[in-house]
Design a protein around this motif. Sequence first.
Motif, PDB file in Angstrom:
ATOM      1  N   THR A 118       1.405   6.968  -6.685  1.00 28.15           N
ATOM      2  CA  THR A 118      -0.018   7.763  -6.942  1.00 28.15           C
ATOM      3  C   THR A 118       0.333   8.990  -7.727  1.00 28.15           C
ATOM      4  OG1 THR A 118      -1.107   6.786  -5.110  1.00 28.15           O
ATOM      5  CG2 THR A 118      -2.037   8.777  -6.065  1.00 28.15           C
ATOM      6  N   ARG A 155       0.654  -1.156  -0.079  1.00 30.97           N
ATOM      7  CA  ARG A 155      -0.137  -0.023   0.095  1.00 30.97           C
ATOM      8  C   ARG A 155       0.827   1.299  -0.155  1.00 30.97           C
ATOM      9  NH1 ARG A 155      -2.530   0.442   4.664  1.00 30.97           N
ATOM     10  NH2 ARG A 155      -1.974   2.386   5.223  1.00 30.97           N
ATOM     11  N   GLN A 156       2.201   1.205   0.741  1.00 30.54           N
ATOM     12  CA  GLN A 156       2.840   2.334   0.780  1.00 30.54           C
ATOM     13  C   GLN A 156       3.606   2.623  -0.593  1.00 30.54           C
ATOM     14  OE1 GLN A 156       2.975   4.577   3.183  1.00 30.54           O
ATOM     15  NE2 GLN A 156       4.228   5.753   1.871  1.00 30.54           N
ATOM     16  N   SER A 216      -2.092  -2.590  -7.357  1.00 32.82           N
ATOM     17  CA  SER A 216      -3.544  -2.613  -6.933  1.00 32.82           C
ATOM     18  C   SER A 216      -3.915  -3.979  -7.026  1.00 32.82           C
ATOM     19  CB  SER A 216      -4.111  -1.632  -8.096  1.00 32.82           C
ATOM     20  OG  SER A 216      -3.872  -0.170  -7.868  1.00 32.82           O
ATOM     21  N   TYR A 274       1.825   0.352 -10.634  1.00 36.82           N
ATOM     22  CA  TYR A 274       0.672   1.003 -10.003  1.00 36.82           C
ATOM     23  C   TYR A 274      -0.541   0.056 -10.019  1.00 36.82           C
ATOM     24  CZ  TYR A 274      -2.879   4.171  -7.891  1.00 36.82           C
ATOM     25  OH  TYR A 274      -3.843   4.744  -7.239  1.00 36.82           O
ATOM     26  N   ARG A 276       2.140   1.937  -3.341  1.00 43.32           N
ATOM     27  CA  ARG A 276       1.123   2.372  -4.391  1.00 43.32           C
ATOM     28  C   ARG A 276       1.075   3.882  -4.011  1.00 43.32           C
ATOM     29  NH1 ARG A 276      -4.415   2.860  -3.985  1.00 43.32           N
ATOM     30  NH2 ARG A 276      -5.371   2.295  -6.192  1.00 43.32           N
ATOM     31  N   ILE A 277       0.859   4.263  -2.730  1.00 41.65           N
ATOM     32  CA  ILE A 277       0.895   5.838  -2.071  1.00 41.65           C
ATOM     33  C   ILE A 277       2.144   6.441  -3.101  1.00 41.65           C
ATOM     34  CG2 ILE A 277       0.871   7.373  -0.245  1.00 41.65           C
ATOM     35  CD1 ILE A 277      -0.650   5.243   1.265  1.00 41.65           C
ATOM     36  N   THR A 278       3.192   6.046  -2.836  1.00 42.88           N
ATOM     37  CA  THR A 278       4.498   6.760  -3.314  1.00 42.88           C
ATOM     38  C   THR A 278       4.355   6.767  -4.673  1.00 42.88           C
ATOM     39  OG1 THR A 278       5.958   5.728  -1.966  1.00 42.88           O
ATOM     40  CG2 THR A 278       7.019   6.373  -3.732  1.00 42.88           C
TER      41      THR A 278
END
Length: 179
Positions: A80, A73-74, A139, A135, A76-78
Amino acid sequence: RVGRPGQATLQTSVGVASSAERQRLGQRVDKTVDDAGRAAMEKLLVQENALSELAAIKQDARNFRYKMMVAERQKRITLTPLYAIAKALLPSLGLSQLNIAYYASLADYYTIYDLRRLKSGQCHLYLLCYAWQRYRQLSDNLVEALGYHMKRLEDDTKEASMRQAAQIHVERQQASPRV
């Protein structure tokens, strides 16, 4: 009669065409990406203790445990902000999905040092294609993990309810008088 070009002529033509396309794409990326986008991409290329953020993002999760999924998740946040740029830019470049996959594979193939040595437009194109693909992959991994944990929860719940039903059945049989 039409003569076929020799191999050297053909290689030269393909080389010139691919170089011109790379230059066109690099210029479009440089014109389109703003300072915040450039900063986000450059941040991925910074070397920190021999393991950069990009190298960390390249690592796949080993399992669906909590800590691994938090790391996914981290990542993916990076990605985004880069994904948002890629989502807006890549369709306008007219790249096929195979070209996007190819450029993403180049970002994965090259070391961080090699990526930094490329022209900025070319490097940013590779990183945006990589961010686009990674990404989506992250997901998918998170959705798959959710499915895995939901299935485990469903199985555990089903097993517990079966045990409880069996226990109730045994208790009823013990409580009822025998005739």
